[in-house]
Design a protein around this motif. Structure first.
Motif, PDB file in Angstrom:
ATOM      1  N   TRP A   1       0.825  -1.217   0.000  1.00  0.00           N
ATOM      2  CA  TRP A   1       0.000   0.000   0.000  1.00  0.00           C
ATOM      3  C   TRP A   1       0.855   1.261   0.000  1.00  0.00           C
ATOM      4  O   TRP A   1       0.497   2.267  -0.616  1.00  0.00           O
TER       5      TRP A   1
ATOM      6  N   TYR B   1      -3.265  -4.983  -4.289  1.00  0.00           N
ATOM      7  CA  TYR B   1      -2.274  -4.557  -3.308  1.00  0.00           C
ATOM      8  C   TYR B   1      -2.398  -5.261  -1.965  1.00  0.00           C
ATOM      9  O   TYR B   1      -1.435  -5.277  -1.204  1.00  0.00           O
ATOM     10  N   SER B   2      -3.544  -5.826  -1.666  1.00  0.00           N
ATOM     11  CA  SER B   2      -3.718  -6.481  -0.366  1.00  0.00           C
ATOM     12  C   SER B   2      -3.452  -7.974  -0.418  1.00  0.00           C
ATOM     13  O   SER B   2      -2.810  -8.511   0.482  1.00  0.00           O
TER      14      SER B   2
END
Length: 156
Positions: free
Chosen positions: A50, A79-80
């Protein structure tokens, strides 16, 4: 609903890849890492992903994922789940004898994921190139993740 950016071109790729890799990371036989290591790695790698998104995609505007004005579900998963899952899978199979083979394999996998996101139209680079990505992936897999593992394995 519109903030989920569900209608973004190629949105299906990060969602399906992210969920598949996340499920695999959860249910794979744990060899070199345990549940604590998985938990810590997801948090640390997710945080760095992030920060990277904030820096490269938002501040420097080198790349857009889906709609550039919203952080949709595809970008959230990109992104996670994707980097964290790849990192957990990599660390689970990493040994002293197979490090460089895994570095090459996971650098190729990461490059193929990025290529796929570009190909389906979900990732739109504005100055970002594979000449930045490939060395970055190589450094992450050869240096950063092994160092991360040393930290999480240290109990003192």
């Amino acid at each position: 609903m519109k903030n989920l950016d569900l209608h973004a071109q190629g949105n299906w790729l990060p969602i399906s890849l992210g969920l598949l890799m996340f499920l695999y990371a959860l249910f794979m036989p744990k060899k070199e890492i345990g549940w604590r290591d998985l938990y810590v790695t997801f948090g640390i790698i997710g945080y760095f992903a992030w920060i990277s998104d904030s820096l490269f995609a938002k501040m420097l505007d080198l790349v857009d994922f889906g709609n550039p004005n919203i952080t949709g579900i595809g970008e959230f998963i990109s992104y996670s789940l994707v980097p964290s899952s790849l990192s957990v899978i990599y660390l689970n199979y990493l040994t002293k004898t197979n490090k460089w083979i895994l570095v090459i394999i996971f650098t190729i996998i990461s490059t193929l994921i990025e290529w796929g996101m570009r190909k389906v139209g979900y990732m739109k680079p504005h100055g970002w190139s594979f000449f930045i990505s490939i060395p970055l992936y190589f450094v992450v897999y050869s240096f950063f993740l092994p160092l991360h593992r040393k930290f999480i394995k240290c109990r003192t």
